[in-house]
Scaffold this motif. Structure first.
Motif, PDB file in Angstrom:
ATOM      1  N   LYS A 147     -10.085  14.290   2.679  1.00  0.00           N
ATOM      2  CA  LYS A 147      -9.918  13.517   1.438  1.00  0.00           C
ATOM      3  C   LYS A 147      -8.763  12.534   1.569  1.00  0.00           C
ATOM      4  O   LYS A 147      -8.879  11.370   1.194  1.00  0.00           O
ATOM      5  N   PHE A 148      -7.660  13.004   2.113  1.00  0.00           N
ATOM      6  CA  PHE A 148      -6.489  12.137   2.265  1.00  0.00           C
ATOM      7  C   PHE A 148      -6.835  10.940   3.140  1.00  0.00           C
ATOM      8  O   PHE A 148      -6.552   9.791   2.777  1.00  0.00           O
TER       9      PHE A 148
ATOM     10  N   SER B 260      -9.112  18.809   2.243  1.00  0.00           N
ATOM     11  CA  SER B 260      -7.967  18.028   1.763  1.00  0.00           C
ATOM     12  C   SER B 260      -7.515  17.004   2.800  1.00  0.00           C
ATOM     13  O   SER B 260      -7.159  15.872   2.451  1.00  0.00           O
TER      14      SER B 260
ATOM     15  N   TYR C 104       0.806  -1.226   0.000  1.00  0.00           N
ATOM     16  CA  TYR C 104       0.000   0.000   0.000  1.00  0.00           C
ATOM     17  C   TYR C 104       0.841   1.278   0.000  1.00  0.00           C
ATOM     18  O   TYR C 104       0.317   2.369  -0.161  1.00  0.00           O
TER      19      TYR C 104
ATOM     20  N   HIS D 236      -0.123   5.236  -1.014  1.00  0.00           N
ATOM     21  CA  HIS D 236      -0.110   6.189   0.099  1.00  0.00           C
ATOM     22  C   HIS D 236       0.763   7.396  -0.250  1.00  0.00           C
ATOM     23  O   HIS D 236       0.335   8.549  -0.118  1.00  0.00           O
TER      24      HIS D 236
ATOM     25  N   LEU E 189      -0.659   9.553  -3.259  1.00  0.00           N
ATOM     26  CA  LEU E 189      -1.759  10.412  -2.841  1.00  0.00           C
ATOM     27  C   LEU E 189      -1.214  11.675  -2.173  1.00  0.00           C
ATOM     28  O   LEU E 189      -1.654  12.786  -2.476  1.00  0.00           O
TER      29      LEU E 189
ATOM     30  N   GLU F 153      -7.610   2.401   4.386  1.00  0.00           N
ATOM     31  CA  GLU F 153      -8.490   1.388   3.792  1.00  0.00           C
ATOM     32  C   GLU F 153      -8.072  -0.034   4.131  1.00  0.00           C
ATOM     33  O   GLU F 153      -8.909  -0.934   4.202  1.00  0.00           O
TER      34      GLU F 153
ATOM     35  N   LYS G  92      -9.699   9.652   3.791  1.00  0.00           N
ATOM     36  CA  LYS G  92     -10.726   8.817   3.167  1.00  0.00           C
ATOM     37  C   LYS G  92     -10.154   7.938   2.051  1.00  0.00           C
ATOM     38  O   LYS G  92     -10.550   6.781   1.885  1.00  0.00           O
ATOM     39  N   GLU G  93      -9.190   8.482   1.293  1.00  0.00           N
ATOM     40  CA  GLU G  93      -8.671   7.778   0.122  1.00  0.00           C
ATOM     41  C   GLU G  93      -7.343   7.055   0.358  1.00  0.00           C
ATOM     42  O   GLU G  93      -6.870   6.330  -0.532  1.00  0.00           O
ATOM     43  N   ASP G  94      -6.738   7.224   1.510  1.00  0.00           N
ATOM     44  CA  ASP G  94      -5.421   6.648   1.779  1.00  0.00           C
ATOM     45  C   ASP G  94      -5.500   5.122   1.879  1.00  0.00           C
ATOM     46  O   ASP G  94      -6.252   4.593   2.694  1.00  0.00           O
ATOM     47  N   PRO G  95      -4.705   4.406   1.078  1.00  0.00           N
ATOM     48  CA  PRO G  95      -4.679   2.940   1.168  1.00  0.00           C
ATOM     49  C   PRO G  95      -4.272   2.428   2.556  1.00  0.00           C
ATOM     50  O   PRO G  95      -4.676   1.335   2.944  1.00  0.00           O
TER      51      PRO G  95
END
Length: 155
Positions: A127-128, A124, A81, A85, A88, A136, A130-133
């Motif tokens: 967003k980071f 931002s 990941y 990471h 992003l 997740e 929420k979208e960070d592997p």
């Protein structure tokens, strides 16, 4: 010297939003900030921002800190990941939304216990996260976002 004075005043804060100086008289916080902002920044290299602490108006130098907590075996499990990471973060840096970021932990750490990122806006930072592997896929066990109003910084 101005930073030492500010730290001294903050150390002696009173409940009524006044602080007592080392000279024994009360000075309002805004008066202290006005004094500090009037100092010659060329000699100190420190820029100050003035803010009315009772105001709900945000400062122009407001950033957002995203703080991560990592799993203990982060170094062993982050591999698949890591590229996503870092990419992003790099994308948000290119957009001017992320100012910096990196691992955190005890002094002399071999394994980071978390990370800290500085963003220019709340969206931002959200967003980071929420979208960070890392988030997740369970590398991050928890995170929080704090507002940081920059009062002093080197020019």
């Amino acid at each position: 010297p101005a930073l030492k004075i500010a730290k001294h005043f903050e150390k002696h804060k009173r409940e009524n939003n006044y602080i007592t100086s080392m000279f024994g008289f009360a000075v309002a916080r805004t008066s202290l900030l006005a004094f500090l902002s009037s100092q010659n920044t060329a000699s100190t290299g420190i820029r100050t921002f003035q803010r009315n602490y009772s105001s709900n108006i945000p400062m122009s130098a407001t950033n957002f800190l995203l703080q991560y907590d990592y799993i203990p075996d982060v170094l062993e499990k982050r591999g698949p990941y890591r590229e996503g990471h870092l990419n992003l973060a790099k994308d948000l840096i290119k957009e001017g939304k992320c100012l910096s970021g990196g691992p955190t932990g005890d002094v002399g750490m071999e394994v980071p216990s978390g990370a800290l990122f500085v963003f220019t806006d709340l969206a931002s930072a959200e967003k980071f996260a929420k979208e960070d592997p890392y988030v997740e896929n369970g590398i991050v066990t928890g995170f929080k976002i704090n507002e940081w109003n920059v009062l002093l910084q080197k020019e």
